[in-house]
Design a protein around this motif. Structure first.
Motif, PDB file in Angstrom:
ATOM      1  N   ARG A   1       0.861  -1.184   0.000  1.00  0.00           N
ATOM      2  CA  ARG A   1       0.000   0.000   0.000  1.00  0.00           C
ATOM      3  C   ARG A   1       0.902   1.240   0.000  1.00  0.00           C
ATOM      4  O   ARG A   1       1.719   1.415   0.912  1.00  0.00           O
TER       5      ARG A   1
ATOM      6  N   ARG B   1      -1.529   5.313   8.341  1.00  0.00           N
ATOM      7  CA  ARG B   1      -1.694   4.234   9.324  1.00  0.00           C
ATOM      8  C   ARG B   1      -1.674   2.860   8.683  1.00  0.00           C
ATOM      9  O   ARG B   1      -1.270   1.897   9.316  1.00  0.00           O
ATOM     10  N   SER B   2      -2.152   2.766   7.435  1.00  0.00           N
ATOM     11  CA  SER B   2      -2.192   1.447   6.784  1.00  0.00           C
ATOM     12  C   SER B   2      -1.242   1.384   5.583  1.00  0.00           C
ATOM     13  O   SER B   2      -1.378   0.509   4.735  1.00  0.00           O
TER      14      SER B   2
END
Ligand code: CTP
Ligand code: CA
Length: 224
Positions: free
Chosen positions: A14, A90-91
Protein backbone atom coordinates in the motif's frame (compact mmCIF):
# COMPACT_ATOMS: atom_id res chain seq x y z
CA UNK A 1 -0.17 -1.45 -20.31
CA UNK A 2 3.54 -0.74 -19.80
CA UNK A 3 5.63 -3.50 -18.31
CA UNK A 4 7.81 -2.28 -15.46
CA UNK A 5 11.42 -3.39 -15.54
CA UNK A 6 11.30 -5.17 -12.20
CA UNK A 7 7.86 -6.71 -12.74
CA UNK A 8 5.14 -6.26 -10.14
CA UNK A 9 7.63 -5.83 -7.29
CA UNK A 10 5.19 -3.65 -5.32
CA UNK A 11 2.33 -6.15 -5.42
CA UNK A 12 0.55 -6.29 -2.06
CA UNK A 13 2.09 -3.01 -0.93
CA UNK A 14 0.00 0.00 0.00
CA UNK A 15 1.57 3.29 -1.11
CA UNK A 16 0.32 6.77 -0.31
CA UNK A 17 1.55 9.56 -2.57
CA UNK A 18 0.86 13.27 -2.10
CA UNK A 19 1.07 15.50 -5.17
CA UNK A 20 0.45 19.04 -6.31
CA UNK A 21 0.54 22.24 -4.33
CA UNK A 22 -1.66 23.33 -1.46
CA UNK A 23 -3.58 26.62 -1.60
CA UNK A 24 -4.20 28.66 1.51
CA UNK A 25 -7.29 30.86 1.24
CA UNK A 26 -7.10 34.57 2.00
CA UNK A 27 -10.74 35.27 1.25
CA UNK A 28 -13.46 33.63 -0.89
CA UNK A 29 -11.70 34.54 -4.14
CA UNK A 30 -7.95 34.49 -3.37
CA UNK A 31 -5.28 32.15 -2.10
CA UNK A 32 -1.56 31.81 -1.45
CA UNK A 33 -0.18 29.03 -3.62
CA UNK A 34 2.91 27.70 -5.32
CA UNK A 35 3.95 26.52 -8.77
CA UNK A 36 3.87 22.77 -8.22
CA UNK A 37 2.08 21.09 -11.15
CA UNK A 38 1.75 17.68 -9.53
CA UNK A 39 3.50 15.97 -12.46
CA UNK A 40 6.24 14.25 -10.46
CA UNK A 41 3.81 12.98 -7.80
CA UNK A 42 1.37 11.73 -10.42
CA UNK A 43 4.29 9.94 -12.10
CA UNK A 44 5.18 8.24 -8.79
CA UNK A 45 1.56 7.12 -8.40
CA UNK A 46 1.43 5.82 -11.99
CA UNK A 47 4.74 4.00 -11.71
CA UNK A 48 3.73 2.40 -8.40
CA UNK A 49 0.41 1.28 -9.89
CA UNK A 50 2.21 -0.28 -12.86
CA UNK A 51 4.42 -2.18 -10.40
CA UNK A 52 1.38 -3.70 -8.72
CA UNK A 53 1.02 -1.43 -5.68
CA UNK A 54 -2.27 -0.46 -4.11
CA UNK A 55 -2.05 3.32 -4.60
CA UNK A 56 -3.76 6.21 -2.83
CA UNK A 57 -3.06 9.59 -4.40
CA UNK A 58 -3.70 12.62 -2.21
CA UNK A 59 -3.95 15.46 -4.68
CA UNK A 60 -3.79 19.22 -4.19
CA UNK A 61 -4.64 21.18 -7.33
CA UNK A 62 -3.11 18.96 -9.99
CA UNK A 63 -2.45 20.52 -13.38
CA UNK A 64 -2.40 17.05 -14.93
CA UNK A 65 -4.87 14.17 -14.89
CA UNK A 66 -4.40 11.60 -12.14
CA UNK A 67 -3.61 8.06 -13.34
CA UNK A 68 -6.73 6.08 -14.22
CA UNK A 69 -7.85 3.59 -11.62
CA UNK A 70 -5.86 5.09 -8.77
CA UNK A 71 -7.75 5.87 -5.57
CA UNK A 72 -7.90 9.67 -5.27
CA UNK A 73 -8.49 12.06 -2.38
CA UNK A 74 -8.54 15.75 -3.26
CA UNK A 75 -7.43 18.37 -0.76
CA UNK A 76 -7.08 22.15 -0.82
CA UNK A 77 -4.95 23.27 2.10
CA UNK A 78 -1.95 22.05 4.08
CA UNK A 79 -4.19 21.22 7.04
CA UNK A 80 -6.50 19.14 4.83
CA UNK A 81 -3.50 17.37 3.33
CA UNK A 82 -2.16 16.67 6.80
CA UNK A 83 -5.44 15.12 7.91
CA UNK A 84 -5.72 12.93 4.81
CA UNK A 85 -2.13 11.70 4.77
CA UNK A 86 -1.90 11.12 8.52
CA UNK A 87 -4.98 8.91 8.40
CA UNK A 88 -3.84 7.08 5.26
CA UNK A 89 -0.32 6.52 6.60
CA UNK A 90 -1.69 4.23 9.32
CA UNK A 91 -2.19 1.45 6.78
CA UNK A 92 0.59 2.35 4.34
CA UNK A 93 3.81 0.49 3.65
CA UNK A 94 5.25 3.47 1.79
CA UNK A 95 4.51 7.20 2.04
CA UNK A 96 5.86 9.56 -0.60
CA UNK A 97 5.49 13.28 0.12
CA UNK A 98 5.85 14.80 -3.32
CA UNK A 99 3.35 17.61 -2.65
CA UNK A 100 4.50 21.18 -2.23
CA UNK A 101 2.97 22.05 1.12
CA UNK A 102 2.52 25.72 1.96
CA UNK A 103 4.82 26.54 4.87
CA UNK A 104 2.47 29.30 6.07
CA UNK A 105 -1.22 30.10 5.87
CA UNK A 106 -3.03 33.37 6.47
CA UNK A 107 -3.66 33.82 10.20
CA UNK A 108 -7.20 34.81 9.33
CA UNK A 109 -9.29 33.74 6.34
CA UNK A 110 -11.71 36.54 5.63
CA UNK A 111 -15.37 35.77 5.00
CA UNK A 112 -15.65 38.51 2.39
CA UNK A 113 -13.31 39.98 -0.22
CA UNK A 114 -10.44 42.10 1.03
CA UNK A 115 -11.15 45.54 -0.46
CA UNK A 116 -8.55 47.94 -1.82
CA UNK A 117 -10.48 50.71 -0.15
CA UNK A 118 -9.66 49.28 3.29
CA UNK A 119 -6.03 48.47 2.54
CA UNK A 120 -4.60 51.42 0.64
CA UNK A 121 -1.19 51.42 -1.11
CA UNK A 122 0.31 48.56 0.87
CA UNK A 123 -1.26 45.52 2.43
CA UNK A 124 0.28 43.33 5.11
CA UNK A 125 -1.04 39.85 5.71
CA UNK A 126 -0.12 37.95 8.83
CA UNK A 127 0.83 34.34 8.22
CA UNK A 128 1.16 31.46 10.67
CA UNK A 129 3.28 28.36 10.20
CA UNK A 130 1.65 25.16 9.00
CA UNK A 131 2.65 21.91 10.71
CA UNK A 132 5.58 20.02 9.19
CA UNK A 133 3.69 16.99 7.92
CA UNK A 134 6.71 15.01 6.71
CA UNK A 135 8.55 15.42 10.01
CA UNK A 136 5.48 14.26 11.94
CA UNK A 137 4.93 11.26 9.62
CA UNK A 138 8.58 10.29 9.99
CA UNK A 139 8.47 10.56 13.76
CA UNK A 140 5.38 8.34 14.04
CA UNK A 141 5.98 5.83 11.24
CA UNK A 142 5.27 2.21 11.97
CA UNK A 143 7.91 -0.54 11.78
CA UNK A 144 8.98 -1.25 8.25
CA UNK A 145 7.21 1.73 6.75
CA UNK A 146 9.30 3.70 4.27
CA UNK A 147 8.86 7.49 4.24
CA UNK A 148 10.16 9.52 1.31
CA UNK A 149 10.40 13.31 1.24
CA UNK A 150 11.13 15.70 -1.59
CA UNK A 151 13.00 18.97 -1.55
CA UNK A 152 12.98 21.60 -4.23
CA UNK A 153 15.83 24.06 -3.80
CA UNK A 154 16.92 27.11 -5.75
CA UNK A 155 20.58 26.75 -4.67
CA UNK A 156 22.67 26.78 -7.90
CA UNK A 157 25.89 25.23 -6.54
CA UNK A 158 25.68 21.39 -6.66
CA UNK A 159 27.71 20.68 -3.52
CA UNK A 160 25.91 23.35 -1.50
CA UNK A 161 22.64 21.85 -2.78
CA UNK A 162 23.63 18.42 -1.42
CA UNK A 163 24.59 19.97 1.93
CA UNK A 164 21.20 21.71 2.11
CA UNK A 165 19.59 18.36 1.35
CA UNK A 166 21.52 16.59 4.11
CA UNK A 167 20.49 19.22 6.64
CA UNK A 168 16.87 19.01 5.52
CA UNK A 169 16.85 15.20 5.61
CA UNK A 170 18.19 15.24 9.17
CA UNK A 171 15.53 17.76 10.21
CA UNK A 172 12.73 15.71 8.63
CA UNK A 173 13.83 12.28 9.81
CA UNK A 174 12.55 10.56 6.67
CA UNK A 175 14.21 7.47 5.18
CA UNK A 176 14.95 9.23 1.89
CA UNK A 177 15.01 12.74 0.49
CA UNK A 178 14.64 13.35 -3.24
CA UNK A 179 16.44 16.56 -4.02
CA UNK A 180 15.99 18.67 -7.09
CA UNK A 181 16.93 22.10 -8.25
CA UNK A 182 14.15 24.47 -9.20
CA UNK A 183 14.06 27.98 -10.60
CA UNK A 184 11.99 30.33 -12.69
CA UNK A 185 12.40 28.07 -15.75
CA UNK A 186 13.23 24.79 -14.06
CA UNK A 187 11.40 21.96 -12.38
CA UNK A 188 7.72 22.83 -12.35
CA UNK A 189 5.59 22.46 -15.46
CA UNK A 190 8.33 20.49 -17.21
CA UNK A 191 8.03 16.89 -18.41
CA UNK A 192 11.50 15.93 -17.21
CA UNK A 193 13.35 16.11 -13.94
CA UNK A 194 16.84 15.67 -12.53
CA UNK A 195 17.18 14.41 -8.96
CA UNK A 196 19.66 13.25 -6.36
CA UNK A 197 18.36 10.89 -3.67
CA UNK A 198 19.86 10.94 -0.19
CA UNK A 199 19.23 8.27 2.39
CA UNK A 200 19.05 8.65 6.16
CA UNK A 201 22.56 9.59 7.24
CA UNK A 202 23.13 11.65 4.12
CA UNK A 203 24.71 9.24 1.60
CA UNK A 204 23.77 9.70 -2.04
CA UNK A 205 21.99 6.50 -3.10
CA UNK A 206 20.81 7.44 -6.57
CA UNK A 207 21.02 10.12 -9.22
CA UNK A 208 18.60 10.22 -12.13
CA UNK A 209 17.48 12.47 -14.91
CA UNK A 210 14.88 11.99 -17.60
CA UNK A 211 11.12 11.89 -17.84
CA UNK A 212 9.25 12.29 -14.57
CA UNK A 213 7.94 8.74 -15.06
CA UNK A 214 11.46 7.29 -15.43
CA UNK A 215 12.63 9.28 -12.41
CA UNK A 216 9.61 7.95 -10.48
CA UNK A 217 10.60 4.37 -11.35
CA UNK A 218 14.17 4.96 -10.19
CA UNK A 219 12.87 6.38 -6.90
CA UNK A 220 10.68 3.30 -6.44
CA UNK A 221 13.70 1.08 -7.17
CA UNK A 222 15.39 2.73 -4.18
CA UNK A 223 12.29 2.25 -2.01
CA UNK A 224 12.06 -1.45 -2.97
N1 CTP B 1 6.59 19.34 3.84
C1 CTP B 1 5.64 18.95 4.76
N2 CTP B 1 5.01 19.88 5.53
C2 CTP B 1 5.32 21.19 5.41
C3 CTP B 1 6.30 21.60 4.48
C4 CTP B 1 6.91 20.64 3.71
O1 CTP B 1 5.38 17.76 4.89
N3 CTP B 1 4.69 22.08 6.16
C5 CTP B 1 7.29 18.29 3.07
C6 CTP B 1 7.18 18.40 1.56
O2 CTP B 1 6.08 17.66 1.07
C7 CTP B 1 8.50 17.77 1.11
C8 CTP B 1 9.46 18.08 2.24
O3 CTP B 1 8.63 18.37 3.38
O4 CTP B 1 8.40 16.38 1.00
C9 CTP B 1 10.40 19.20 2.02
O5 CTP B 1 9.70 20.37 1.71
P1 CTP B 1 10.51 21.74 1.56
O6 CTP B 1 9.56 22.83 1.27
O7 CTP B 1 11.65 21.50 0.61
O8 CTP B 1 11.15 21.87 3.02
P2 CTP B 1 10.84 22.81 4.24
O9 CTP B 1 11.13 22.01 5.46
O10 CTP B 1 9.48 23.39 4.14
O11 CTP B 1 11.95 23.92 4.16
P3 CTP B 1 12.06 25.28 3.24
O12 CTP B 1 10.80 25.40 2.42
O13 CTP B 1 12.26 26.37 4.21
O14 CTP B 1 13.29 25.02 2.37
CA1 CA C 1 8.70 24.57 2.33
Amino acid sequence: SRLPRGGVDLAGKRIVVTAGGTREPLDPVRFLGNRSSGRQGVAVAAAAQARGADVLLIAAHLEVDPPEGVELVEVQTALELQEAVTEAARSADIVVMTAAVADYRPAVTRESKIKKSEAGDTLSIELVANPDILAALSATRRDGQVVVGFAAETEPDPSTLIELGRTKLAAKGSDFLVLNQVGWEQGFATESNEVVVLRKGGDIVMEASGSKLSVADRILDVVV
